[in-house]
Write a protein that holds these residues in place. Structure first.
Motif, mmCIF file in Angstrom:
data_model
loop_
_atom_site.group_PDB
_atom_site.id
_atom_site.type_symbol
_atom_site.label_atom_id
_atom_site.label_comp_id
_atom_site.label_asym_id
_atom_site.label_seq_id
_atom_site.Cartn_x
_atom_site.Cartn_y
_atom_site.Cartn_z
ATOM 1 N N LYS A 1 75.192 22.248 -12.305
ATOM 2 C CA LYS A 1 73.785 22.041 -13.099
ATOM 3 C C LYS A 1 74.255 21.282 -14.283
ATOM 4 O O LYS A 1 74.048 21.878 -15.451
ATOM 5 C CB LYS A 1 73.208 23.243 -13.282
ATOM 6 C CG LYS A 1 72.804 23.889 -11.854
ATOM 7 C CD LYS A 1 72.065 25.155 -11.858
ATOM 8 C CE LYS A 1 72.063 25.758 -10.629
ATOM 9 N NZ LYS A 1 71.265 27.024 -10.714
ATOM 10 N N GLN B 1 78.412 25.553 -12.038
ATOM 11 C CA GLN B 1 77.455 25.689 -11.072
ATOM 12 C C GLN B 1 77.070 24.117 -10.358
ATOM 13 O O GLN B 1 76.338 24.076 -9.574
ATOM 14 C CB GLN B 1 76.289 26.303 -11.196
ATOM 15 C CG GLN B 1 76.498 27.909 -11.232
ATOM 16 C CD GLN B 1 75.223 28.540 -11.768
ATOM 17 O OE1 GLN B 1 74.660 28.485 -12.463
ATOM 18 N NE2 GLN B 1 74.675 29.589 -10.846
ATOM 19 N N TYR C 1 77.874 34.474 -11.400
ATOM 20 C CA TYR C 1 76.907 33.726 -12.140
ATOM 21 C C TYR C 1 75.752 34.325 -12.557
ATOM 22 O O TYR C 1 75.387 34.214 -13.910
ATOM 23 C CB TYR C 1 76.930 32.199 -11.780
ATOM 24 C CG TYR C 1 78.247 31.460 -11.429
ATOM 25 C CD1 TYR C 1 79.233 31.532 -12.465
ATOM 26 C CD2 TYR C 1 78.538 30.984 -10.327
ATOM 27 C CE1 TYR C 1 80.710 31.318 -12.128
ATOM 28 C CE2 TYR C 1 79.854 30.363 -10.029
ATOM 29 C CZ TYR C 1 80.804 30.514 -10.914
ATOM 30 O OH TYR C 1 82.009 30.199 -10.765
ATOM 31 N N LYS D 1 71.415 20.554 -17.343
ATOM 32 C CA LYS D 1 71.244 22.030 -17.914
ATOM 33 C C LYS D 1 72.399 22.343 -18.982
ATOM 34 O O LYS D 1 72.432 23.081 -20.191
ATOM 35 C CB LYS D 1 71.107 23.067 -16.830
ATOM 36 C CG LYS D 1 70.529 24.347 -17.161
ATOM 37 C CD LYS D 1 69.060 24.195 -17.558
ATOM 38 C CE LYS D 1 68.458 25.462 -17.825
ATOM 39 N NZ LYS D 1 66.625 25.581 -18.323
ATOM 40 N N ALA D 2 73.673 22.035 -18.331
ATOM 41 C CA ALA D 2 74.877 22.479 -19.238
ATOM 42 C C ALA D 2 74.772 21.766 -20.337
ATOM 43 O O ALA D 2 75.256 22.248 -21.535
ATOM 44 C CB ALA D 2 76.219 22.260 -18.581
ATOM 45 N N TYR E 1 76.568 26.910 -16.246
ATOM 46 C CA TYR E 1 75.725 25.990 -15.501
ATOM 47 C C TYR E 1 76.800 24.595 -15.100
ATOM 48 O O TYR E 1 76.455 24.055 -14.013
ATOM 49 C CB TYR E 1 74.744 25.378 -16.648
ATOM 50 C CG TYR E 1 73.645 26.342 -16.620
ATOM 51 C CD1 TYR E 1 72.844 26.829 -15.454
ATOM 52 C CD2 TYR E 1 73.040 26.820 -18.023
ATOM 53 C CE1 TYR E 1 71.733 27.708 -15.548
ATOM 54 C CE2 TYR E 1 72.001 27.596 -17.941
ATOM 55 C CZ TYR E 1 71.166 27.999 -16.924
ATOM 56 O OH TYR E 1 70.385 28.877 -16.719
#
Length: 856
Positions: A153, A151, A114, A156-157, A148
């Protein structure tokens, strides 16, 4: 021939000699110009040939890389894309450079690399922005959002998805718009923002996309998760109609399975079996072994829930064999857990424990690669979360009086809870998290594995397993040999002779605290009771069961929380709600082990709270005469500190302190609105701290900035935040720390801090999610873990928004005690007792301060 050349040279020379000088110069200049033009044209021709050659090569490399990606040769494709990038850079094709960087980023993503993927995609994004290529910007933003998302997150995505959607709408790129809307629906469903998820899905459907049925399935899954079964059924049936019209057999089977799960949820078992059997026929026709495993598992669960345990065991065993043949570890761990649940229901706890243990060991093995799946992508038979399996095993071990083994499971449960909340974790590769198996359990596992391998043997390639072979599972489970193993496990496990590695290590840690006389307390909240485990340095774990209904426990717990934050003056202390509720909780949590603590001369409780217990301070429990903090020092622990309780020797504290002294701030995070004012006593608090420790580095007002603090953290041993912060249920991005200039740091960002060498992080004005909707406290656990994962030994936080002046008084007493050489856990107790004996005697003022991590 050679003479002729010489002759031409002589003639030419004579010709120039007989011309006037001016004409000679003119002729020479023309020749030079002509030669230059010829050279330029020749170079242009050569460059054009070279460019055409490079473009041909680029086209070939592009086709080659795409073919390699299609064939799954990702590493090779990466090298090919890199060669292509070099050519585009030579040619100066800026738009193609961006496109190639995008392709490289997507390959890195497929390889789960990533950071490299993000680096490449961000380069592509920068170029596309410079070119104002809206379509490329949108696609790259969406791809970054996906990473994101993967992960964990999620906020953020969402940020990248929303900008991608805005750009796609400018281009009216219908394909990209629908892809982004689908992603936004998925990520919002992960965050339990179900209304938002459905809105995005509905907007998706307005574009009348070719994959409309997929989104109808997603909407059905959201309603299923909400247990709105009639709504879920409606959308699944709409999807089924489309799949049937398109003769899409694979998706027909999947949707039939989904409908079967809905009927199972409604306890309409015959209808559920009807749909699952239809799905199974299609799976077998298609040779879809993975789908067949899912459907057979669904049938097994229906039989289990309808009380047909014999049939359930046969189908679940069949599923397990298929999962093993397919190498499907995730499916295998779920099948093992469901067989464990079945055996537990069938009153075979010794065998159930083995299956739960095997399931958890597979989970621990693959957890580094686990991703939080959206509910739409989970196998349709999955119910609950992974932590439910840990909790079920701990519950069963405690019911069987096997406290030593349950202690390890409770530790692993806390690790898993942090993992589910944070989405990822840092791991110690040298440390094994495998659940310890008894010798007899290993013997059973070996025999059971041989049995499965024997059933799985067949000559035909479609891996069909006959019902006759599956029926023999009952003969195996009921065999004299297995019965003897069960009997011996029951006898030896209850003898408490087992000394697991983690227990030995934990007791060794406790022995280092001779002066503290520390013991670890693990409570576990179950539906019909409370289980307590006390681990001391020199004796086996002590196990006590407290019979209390969870509904009653929750009622008292909530009354206690309300009482803790109620500051109304009451003349008679016995009228405090906090006293009444605190006494009840004391009788449930402490009184059953009180004599054991007296016998062990325990002075310090190392506390590992479970679930909603994380919202209350243990020190505020009341024994009828004293608060618990007056009798014991209390140190909360997390997954990161549970095996690291080594005493700290450094008393040369280097302190960095920041305070929110001015400004009013209003902002929204997720669907929560926060209103904060400056803290008038925060400055006083920091000034008092500096008077106790003169070398303190003070940051007030705008100087207390995110950048300034983060640059200086690593060079200090104690970090003090006199500012607002909040740990709220949801995702780690919803929890934050507010800086003096109005900037925020989310809990997720803490993982990037350098806190190596930091003994303590203090947040003196934070709060946790409270009100009628309490979570499981994983945000508090996650906060403590994240601080320690960043390098800090411990953290001091508050459980609710505290009185500004009272906090200043507490901190003054706390730091004075630290200055006197008392360790952190002792300094907290000393400061709390000082407040109990002052005008700030209500627990509202002194109780919220909790120490998480290693306070020794």
């Amino acid at each position: 021939m050679r003479n002729w050349k010489y002759f031409r040279l002589i003639i030419g020379t004579v010709f120039f000699l007989i011309l006037p000088p001016s004409l000679v110069i003119e002729k020479i200049e023309k020749v030079q110009i002509y030669s230059k033009v010829v050279a330029q044209e020749t170079k242009k021709y050569s460059d054009r040939l070279n460019e055409e050659k490079l473009q041909t090569e680029a086209q070939q490399l592009d086709e080659k890389a795409k073919q390699e990606v299609e064939n799954g040769e990702l590493e090779t494709a990466l090298q090919t894309w890199q060669q292509l990038l070099d050519i585009h850079q030579k040619l100066g094709d800026t738009d193609k450079i961006a496109a190639t960087l995008h392709s490289i980023g997507t390959v890195y993503y497929q390889l789960s690399q990533y950071p490299q993927a993000l680096a490449s995609l961000n380069k592509a994004l920068k170029i596309s922005r410079e070119l104002e290529d809206t379509a490329a910007i949108s696609k790259t933003l969406n791809e970054i959002g996906v990473i994101y998302d993967r992960q964990g997150k999620y906020p953020k995505a969402i940020e990248f998805y929303e900008e991608a959607l805005e750009m796609a709408k400018k281009e009216t790129d219908n394909v990209n718009i629908t892809a982004i809307l689908s992603n936004l629906g998925l990520v919002n469903s992960r965050l339990a923002r179900y209304e938002e998820a459905i809105d995005f899905y509905q907007e998706f459907l307005q574009h009348d996309p070719p994959n409309k049925a997929t989104i109808l399935t997603y909407i059905g899954a959201v309603y299923r998760y909400l247990e709105e079964f009639s709504q879920a059924l409606k959308f699944y049936q709409q999807a089924l109609e489309i799949y049937e019209e398109n003769e899409d057999l694979l998706n027909i089977a999947t949707t039939l399975d989904n409908i079967g799960v809905i009927y199972r949820g409604q306890e309409k078992y015959s209808q559920a079996l009807e749909y699952h059997n239809q799905a199974l026929s299609i799976r077998e026709e298609l040779g879809d072994q993975d789908g067949k495993s899912t459907t057979i598992h669904n049938i097994g669960i229906v039989h289990r829930e309808s009380g047909k345990h014999s049939e359930s065991l046969e189908f679940l065993t069949h599923t397990l064999i298929l999962d093993r043949q397919l190498g499907n570890l995730n499916g295998e761990r779920i099948s093992l857990a469901d067989i464990g649940k079945l055996l537990e229901k069938n009153n075979q706890p010794e065998l159930a424990i083995i299956f739960y243990k095997k399931s958890i060991n597979i989970t621990e093995k693959i957890r580094k690669d686990l991703q939080v799946l959206p509910i739409e992508e989970q196998r349709s038979y999955v119910d609950g979360t992974i932590t439910d399996i840990y909790r079920a095993l701990a519950n069963l071990l405690l019911a069987e009086k096997r406290a030593i083994e349950s202690q390890q499971i409770l530790d692993l449960l806390k690790v898993q809870e942090v993992f589910e909340y944070m989405g990822d974790m840092k791991y110690d590769d040298d440390k094994s998290n495998q659940v310890i198996m008894l010798r007899l359990e290993n013997i059973f596992t070996e025999k059971y594995t041989q049995f499965l391998d024997e059933i799985g043997k067949n000559d035909n390639q479609n891996q069909d397993i006959s019902l006759e072979k599956l029926v023999t599972i009952h003969d195996f489970i009921g065999s004299e040999e297995v019965t003897e193993i069960r009997s011996e496990i029951k006898k030896k496990a209850k003898s408490q002779r087992l000394t697991p590695e983690m227990l030995i290590l934990l007791q060794a840690q406790l022995k280092e605290h001779k002066k503290e006389n520390a013991a670890v307390l693990y409570p576990l909240i179950l539906e019909d009771r409370l289980e307590l485990i006390l681990v001391t340095a020199n004796s086996p774990p002590i196990h006590r069961t407290v019979l209390v209904n969870q509904k009653e426990f929750d009622r008292v717990l909530f009354a206690f929380i309300v009482g803790l934050i109620d500051r109304r003056e009451v003349n008679d202390i016995s009228d405090y709600r906090v006293i009444r509720a605190g006494l009840k909780l004391y009788n449930w949590l402490i009184e059953p082990i009180e004599n054991d603590m007296k016998n062990g001369r325990v002075k310090t409780i190392i506390y590992a709270p479970d679930g909603k217990l994380r919202y209350i301070p243990l020190g505020a429990l009341y024994d009828g005469e004293k608060w618990l903090t007056e009798r014991f020092k209390i140190n909360n622990i997390t997954a990161a500190s549970i095996m690291d309780l080594t005493p700290r020797r450094n008393r040369n504290l280097r302190i960095l302190a920041g305070a929110l002294t001015e400004g009013n701030y209003s902002f929204a995070i997720g669907n929560k609105q926060f209103e904060f004012e400056s803290l008038p006593f925060a400055g006083v608090e920091v000034e008092k701290l500096a008077s106790i420790f003169p070398q303190t580095k003070k940051l007030l007002g705008d100087d207390f900035s995110k950048q300034f603090m983060e640059l200086r953290m690593a060079s200090h041993s104690l970090i003090h935040f006199a500012t607002h912060s909040a740990f709220v249920t949801g995702s780690p991005e919803d929890s934050f720390i507010l800086y003096g200039d109005g900037e925020l740091a989310s809990l997720r960002e803490v993982e990037n801090w350098n806190l190596n060498g930091v003994e303590l992080v203090v947040l003196s004005a934070c709060e946790t999610g409270k009100g009628k909707q309490l979570g499981d406290g994983s945000e508090i656990l996650g906060f403590g873990y994240q601080m320690q994962a960043a390098g800090a030994a411990a953290s001091l936080a508050t459980l609710w928004r505290v009185d500004d002046q009272g906090t200043s008084e507490f901190m003054n007493d706390f730091y004075t005690a630290l200055k006197g050489g008392i360790n952190q856990v002792g300094a907290i107790q000393k400061a709390q007792i000082a407040m109990i004996n002052s005008e700030y005697n209500h627990p509202y003022y002194w109780a919220p301060f909790i120490l998480i991590g290693n306070g020794f």
